[in-house]
Structure formats: C-alpha cells, structure tokens
Motif scaffolding. Structure first.
Motif, PDB file in Angstrom:
ATOM      1  N   PHE A 171       0.826  -1.204   0.000  1.00  9.70           N
ATOM      2  CA  PHE A 171       0.000   0.000   0.000  1.00  9.70           C
ATOM      3  C   PHE A 171       0.862   1.256   0.000  1.00  9.70           C
ATOM      4  CE2 PHE A 171      -2.385  -3.483   1.742  1.00  9.70           C
ATOM      5  CZ  PHE A 171      -3.577  -3.401   1.049  1.00  9.70           C
ATOM      6  N   ASN A 172       1.981   1.170  -0.689  1.00  9.99           N
ATOM      7  CA  ASN A 172       2.918   2.279  -0.803  1.00  9.99           C
ATOM      8  C   ASN A 172       2.444   3.197  -1.924  1.00  9.99           C
ATOM      9  OD1 ASN A 172       5.251   3.833  -1.703  1.00  9.99           O
ATOM     10  ND2 ASN A 172       6.467   2.536  -0.343  1.00  9.99           N
ATOM     11  N   GLU A 173       1.955   4.367  -1.560  1.00  7.70           N
ATOM     12  CA  GLU A 173       1.349   5.261  -2.551  1.00  7.70           C
ATOM     13  C   GLU A 173       2.339   5.693  -3.622  1.00  7.70           C
ATOM     14  OE1 GLU A 173      -0.891   8.423  -0.690  1.00  7.70           O
ATOM     15  OE2 GLU A 173      -1.501   7.087   0.955  1.00  7.70           O
ATOM     16  N   SER A 174       3.597   5.893  -3.236  1.00  6.36           N
ATOM     17  CA  SER A 174       4.609   6.288  -4.217  1.00  6.36           C
ATOM     18  C   SER A 174       4.840   5.188  -5.247  1.00  6.36           C
ATOM     19  CB  SER A 174       5.935   6.618  -3.517  1.00  6.36           C
ATOM     20  OG  SER A 174       5.805   7.740  -2.683  1.00  6.36           O
ATOM     21  N   LEU A 175       4.859   3.940  -4.784  1.00  4.24           N
ATOM     22  CA  LEU A 175       5.090   2.828  -5.709  1.00  4.24           C
ATOM     23  C   LEU A 175       3.875   2.577  -6.589  1.00  4.24           C
ATOM     24  CD1 LEU A 175       7.048   0.302  -3.444  1.00  4.24           C
ATOM     25  CD2 LEU A 175       7.928   2.067  -4.980  1.00  4.24           C
ATOM     26  N   TRP A 176       2.669   2.800  -6.052  1.00  3.40           N
ATOM     27  CA  TRP A 176       1.481   2.697  -6.899  1.00  3.40           C
ATOM     28  C   TRP A 176       1.530   3.742  -8.021  1.00  3.40           C
ATOM     29  CZ3 TRP A 176      -2.207  -0.732  -7.749  1.00  3.40           C
ATOM     30  CH2 TRP A 176      -2.474  -1.702  -6.788  1.00  3.40           C
ATOM     31  N   LEU A 177       2.014   4.922  -7.701  1.00  5.36           N
ATOM     32  CA  LEU A 177       2.132   5.969  -8.721  1.00  5.36           C
ATOM     33  C   LEU A 177       3.215   5.642  -9.743  1.00  5.36           C
ATOM     34  CD1 LEU A 177       1.877   9.157  -6.457  1.00  5.36           C
ATOM     35  CD2 LEU A 177       0.198   8.437  -8.173  1.00  5.36           C
ATOM     36  N   LYS A 178       4.354   5.197  -9.241  1.00  6.30           N
ATOM     37  CA  LYS A 178       5.533   5.044 -10.096  1.00  6.30           C
ATOM     38  C   LYS A 178       5.514   3.774 -10.930  1.00  6.30           C
ATOM     39  CE  LYS A 178      10.583   5.375  -9.687  1.00  6.30           C
ATOM     40  NZ  LYS A 178      11.715   5.515  -8.739  1.00  6.30           N
ATOM     41  N   ALA A 180       2.817   1.256 -10.911  1.00  6.71           N
ATOM     42  CA  ALA A 180       1.507   0.702 -11.258  1.00  6.71           C
ATOM     43  C   ALA A 180       0.657   1.739 -11.984  1.00  6.71           C
ATOM     44  CB  ALA A 180       0.796   0.188 -10.006  1.00  6.71           C
ATOM     45  N   ASP A 181       1.335   2.563 -12.771  1.00  9.03           N
ATOM     46  CA  ASP A 181       0.649   3.493 -13.686  1.00  9.03           C
ATOM     47  C   ASP A 181      -0.372   4.365 -12.977  1.00  9.03           C
ATOM     48  OD1 ASP A 181      -0.016   4.713 -16.077  1.00  9.03           O
ATOM     49  OD2 ASP A 181      -1.361   3.100 -16.727  1.00  9.03           O
ATOM     50  N   MET A 182       0.073   5.000 -11.893  1.00  8.18           N
ATOM     51  CA  MET A 182      -0.773   5.954 -11.160  1.00  8.18           C
ATOM     52  C   MET A 182      -2.085   5.318 -10.702  1.00  8.18           C
ATOM     53  SD  MET A 182      -0.013   9.448 -13.352  1.00  8.18           S
ATOM     54  CE  MET A 182      -0.441   8.666 -14.935  1.00  8.18           C
ATOM     55  N   HIS A 183      -1.946   4.138 -10.071  1.00 10.95           N
ATOM     56  CA  HIS A 183      -3.078   3.391  -9.501  1.00 10.95           C
ATOM     57  C   HIS A 183      -3.968   2.745 -10.576  1.00 10.95           C
ATOM     58  CE1 HIS A 183      -2.617   4.752  -5.239  1.00 10.95           C
ATOM     59  NE2 HIS A 183      -2.094   5.820  -5.804  1.00 10.95           N
ATOM     60  N   GLU A 297       9.592 -18.782 -11.225  1.00  9.90           N
ATOM     61  CA  GLU A 297       8.146 -19.012 -11.253  1.00  9.90           C
ATOM     62  C   GLU A 297       7.640 -19.063  -9.819  1.00  9.90           C
ATOM     63  OE1 GLU A 297       6.774 -22.200 -13.695  1.00  9.90           O
ATOM     64  OE2 GLU A 297       8.064 -21.628 -15.386  1.00  9.90           O
ATOM     65  N   TRP A 298       6.738 -18.143  -9.506  1.00  9.46           N
ATOM     66  CA  TRP A 298       6.245 -17.990  -8.138  1.00  9.46           C
ATOM     67  C   TRP A 298       4.774 -17.595  -8.215  1.00  9.46           C
ATOM     68  CZ3 TRP A 298       9.022 -14.182  -4.236  1.00  9.46           C
ATOM     69  CH2 TRP A 298       8.627 -14.487  -2.918  1.00  9.46           C
ATOM     70  N   VAL A 299       3.910 -18.413  -7.664  1.00  7.36           N
ATOM     71  CA  VAL A 299       2.473 -18.135  -7.712  1.00  7.36           C
ATOM     72  C   VAL A 299       2.115 -17.121  -6.636  1.00  7.36           C
ATOM     73  CG1 VAL A 299       0.156 -19.123  -7.636  1.00  7.36           C
ATOM     74  CG2 VAL A 299       2.075 -20.505  -8.485  1.00  7.36           C
ATOM     75  N   PRO A 300       1.547 -15.972  -7.003  1.00  5.37           N
ATOM     76  CA  PRO A 300       1.157 -14.986  -5.989  1.00  5.37           C
ATOM     77  C   PRO A 300       0.019 -15.515  -5.110  1.00  5.37           C
ATOM     78  CG  PRO A 300       1.202 -14.018  -8.196  1.00  5.37           C
ATOM     79  CD  PRO A 300       1.277 -15.502  -8.371  1.00  5.37           C
ATOM     80  N   LYS A 301       0.041 -15.088  -3.871  1.00  3.53           N
ATOM     81  CA  LYS A 301      -1.091 -15.407  -2.983  1.00  3.53           C
ATOM     82  C   LYS A 301      -2.304 -14.589  -3.374  1.00  3.53           C
ATOM     83  CE  LYS A 301      -2.714 -15.125   1.816  1.00  3.53           C
ATOM     84  NZ  LYS A 301      -3.254 -16.487   1.867  1.00  3.53           N
ATOM     85  N   GLY A 302      -2.020 -13.378  -3.889  1.00  3.66           N
ATOM     86  CA  GLY A 302      -3.125 -12.513  -4.267  1.00  3.66           C
ATOM     87  C   GLY A 302      -2.688 -11.452  -5.251  1.00  3.66           C
ATOM     88  N   VAL A 303      -3.658 -10.770  -5.807  1.00  2.00           N
ATOM     89  CA  VAL A 303      -3.394  -9.618  -6.669  1.00  2.00           C
ATOM     90  C   VAL A 303      -4.324  -8.496  -6.221  1.00  2.00           C
ATOM     91  CG1 VAL A 303      -4.998 -10.495  -8.427  1.00  2.00           C
ATOM     92  CG2 VAL A 303      -3.302  -8.755  -9.044  1.00  2.00           C
ATOM     93  N   ILE A 304      -3.758  -7.296  -6.095  1.00  2.00           N
ATOM     94  CA  ILE A 304      -4.526  -6.118  -5.682  1.00  2.00           C
ATOM     95  C   ILE A 304      -4.738  -5.239  -6.908  1.00  2.00           C
ATOM     96  CG2 ILE A 304      -4.635  -4.157  -4.115  1.00  2.00           C
ATOM     97  CD1 ILE A 304      -2.494  -5.590  -2.396  1.00  2.00           C
ATOM     98  N   ILE A 305      -5.971  -4.923  -7.195  1.00  3.65           N
ATOM     99  CA  ILE A 305      -6.305  -4.087  -8.349  1.00  3.65           C
ATOM    100  C   ILE A 305      -6.313  -2.628  -7.921  1.00  3.65           C
ATOM    101  CG2 ILE A 305      -8.108  -3.570 -10.039  1.00  3.65           C
ATOM    102  CD1 ILE A 305      -8.946  -6.540  -9.800  1.00  3.65           C
ATOM    103  N   GLY A 306      -5.781  -1.764  -8.775  1.00  2.42           N
ATOM    104  CA  GLY A 306      -5.603  -0.359  -8.434  1.00  2.42           C
ATOM    105  C   GLY A 306      -6.895   0.426  -8.287  1.00  2.42           C
ATOM    106  N   LEU A 307      -6.776   1.564  -7.614  1.00 11.17           N
ATOM    107  CA  LEU A 307      -7.923   2.452  -7.399  1.00 11.17           C
ATOM    108  C   LEU A 307      -8.549   2.907  -8.708  1.00 11.17           C
ATOM    109  CD1 LEU A 307      -6.644   4.903  -4.604  1.00 11.17           C
ATOM    110  CD2 LEU A 307      -8.589   3.344  -4.409  1.00 11.17           C
TER     111      LEU A 307
END
Length: 348
Positions: A171-178, A180-183, A297-307
């Motif tokens: 939930f790092n807002e800077s990383l979501w911007l940088k 993950a294409d601005m959320h 190869e690593w299966v994610p436990k989950g994926v979070i979709i952006g705002l």
C-alpha cells in the motif's frame, strides 16, 4: 486487509546490524557467513510487486513469472552505481612512474605479459616494454586515458548484476504511482511462508537453471547516504577483463591476486540512498551469470487491483490471475482513516 499482511519487517537498528554484518564478511567461510546473515534478517510475511497493465505484465501474471533485470536498466541511475575512489586508482597507476626502479619493474611485467601475444602490434609492445617508451606514454597523458577506460567498467559490472525488486508494503502510494501506472495497474502479493507457491527447483527444466543452482535468497535493501566503496571490485573486474583479452597470460604476480571478492555484488546491490527508504525494498539477486530473459516461477497469494484501474483492465487482470491459480483478488480503496486499503472480491 488484515494487520498481519501489513506489518513491516525490520527496525532501523536491525537493518544497521544486518548491513554491518554483511560488510564484515571476508568470504573465508561462505556457508557460515550465509547462516550469520540469514540470522540477522527478519522477513515480512508478504512481499509485493507493482505492475502497470500491458501485454508483458499480463502474460507474466498468467504464467506466474518474475523476470530478472540488469542493474544497468534500473530507472534510478544511482541504483547499484559503483562508487569508485578515482584518486586512489590514479595514485596507484602513477606509482608505476614514481621512480626508475618502478618503471623498470613495469617494463619487465609488460614483457612477461606480451611476449606470447602474436596478435598485439609490435610497435605497441616495443613501447610498453621499455623504460623510455613508458616515460613517453606517461608524458602523453596515458593516466587520463586509463581512468576513462576504468570508469567504463561501471556499466559492464551493472550489466552482469541481475535482480528482482520487491517491496514489503503493498500500500505504498509512491510505488502505486511510479510502477503501477498511477493506480491504474495492479500489485502482486507473494507469501514467503508458502513454499509450495515457489516453483523453482521443483521441475525437470530446473536442472540446468542458473537461478536454481546459484540459489534464490532474498535480502532487504539498506538505505544510507554513505556509499559502499566499490574500488576493489572494479580493479578485480578490470584485471579479469585484461586477462580474458590476453588469453589469461598475465604476470604471475597479478594472476595470484585475481580471486573472487565474495559478497561484493550484494554489498553494491543492497545499498541505496536514504531518500529511497520509503520504497521498503527487498531484492532477489542472481548468484550465477545468465542470459536474459531469466526468471523465476512464483504463484502470488493474491493480486490487488488499483484504485483507478479501468473495468476493461480489471477484467483482464482477473482473467489472467484465475488462469495462474491466484486464489485471492483484492480491490484497493480509501478506507475510513483516509488510508489506502483493499478488500477481497468475492464475486469473481
């Protein structure tokens, strides 16, 4: 999301202890040093990878792949930037011309180096194997040329350092911007406690894989405005490159010093400037030379979709995640404390 999923890993003092331990290693007992270092690291439960929506990232999600990147391709030009004591190298180089005895010793070393090198121009050999020739090279400014060459080795070393970068904070807002294409992108969530989700080393194709053979340890990044001195690493790489070009025919006095500098790749890769500390970064560093593309190869436990992820992209992410076997799909939102959070989607 649950509190357990949002805990940070190591305190400032723990990070300081970890870094000082890493810097203290001599490489004389690698297995013991590995155990020492692992004991200093307190891992979070989850690590995260931020992604924009594009064909490559969606395919990587679908196939559970995480790709290694060259340090030279990082967006931050100071990341894994080798800090070199240029003046130290200059003084060592100039010491070859400090006295008649030093010049004579250098000329003899050059004779030993080039006496069995038929492909080297004779004019060059005659110049570097005589005291007068070496004096002329020094007068013509060879020191400046040498330093220019030495500094080009920075990028060569960066090209050979491969890593996968993650964060302990989803939930790092800077990383979501940088990243993950601005959320408008997504964030992958990896469970360090779930060994079954990590596929490397468990398939027949893993037998000859450099990642599997070299190991896949994950380290926290240490943040400091004090840089790590990489002068010795650069000198080693320079000597190795010269030896390779000359078919290994360096003087014995130089050859005996061409020993690997254990932990230098880690020490250069795992320190970043203080201004980046909010990235809360962890890195998996490749311990073997590999040609790209190189991956795990690593299966994610989950994926979070952006705002701000569009409905079209959201559907694509969900479809790829399902195909990959990802069990938990979250939607990010701003909660009642005005903080970024996520809830589990139950109708997908």
């Amino acid at each position: 999301m649950e509190a357990e999923e949002r805990k940070t890993a190591m305190s400032h003092d723990e990070m300081q202890d970890y870094w000082e331990t890493l810097c203290s290693f001599t490489g004389e007992d690698i297995p013991n040093e590995v155990n020492q270092l692992m004991a200093k690291i307190r891992y979070p439960r989850f690590l995260y990878k931020y992604r924009a929506v594009n064909n490559n990232n969606l395919d990587a999600l679908r196939s559970n792949k995480l790709f290694f990147s060259k340090a030279s391709s990082y967006d931050d030009p100071f990341d894994t930037f080798l800090h070199i004591d240029v003046e130290k190298i200059r003084q060592e180089f100039d010491s070859n011309y400090s006295s008649p005895e030093a010049l004579a010793a250098l000329a003899n070393g050059m004779k030993e180096t080039f006496q069995n090198q038929p492909g080297v121009p004779q004019e060059f050999i005659q110049q570097v194997t005589t005291v007068e020739g070496l004096k002329q090279l020094f007068a013509d400014g060879i020191t400046k040329q040498f330093l220019s060459y030495v500094l080009t080795l920075r990028s060569k070393i960066q090209d050979e350092i491969l890593s996968i970068c993650l964060s302990e904070n989803g939930f790092n807002e800077s990383l979501w911007l940088k990243y993950a294409d601005m959320h408008k992108g997504f964030c992958l969530m990896y469970d360090l406690n779930d060994s079954d989700s990590f596929h490397c080393g468990k398939q027949s194709k893993c037998v000859n894989c450099g990642v599997y053979k070299g190991g896949t340890r994950i380290y926290p990044v240490y943040y400091s405005n004090e840089s790590h001195d990489a002068t010795d690493l650069l000198k080693l790489v320079m000597a190795q490159e010269v030896a390779q070009r000359l078919g290994g025919s360096l003087p014995e006095s130089i050859q005996k010093d061409l020993k690997p500098l254990s932990w230098e790749i880690e020490r250069n890769s795992l320190i970043k400037k203080e201004c980046h500390k909010y990235d809360e970064e962890w890195r998996m560093i490749a311990n073997a030379k590999m040609k790209l593309p190189a991956m795990i190869e690593w299966v994610p436990k989950g994926v979070i979709i952006g705002l701000r992820t569009s409905q079209v992209d959201k559907n694509l992410i969900i479809s790829m995640a399902k195909e990959a076997g990802v069990k938990n799909i979250y939607q990010s939102y701003i909660d009642e404390t005005n903080s970024l959070n996520a809830y589990l989607l139950t109708d997908v």
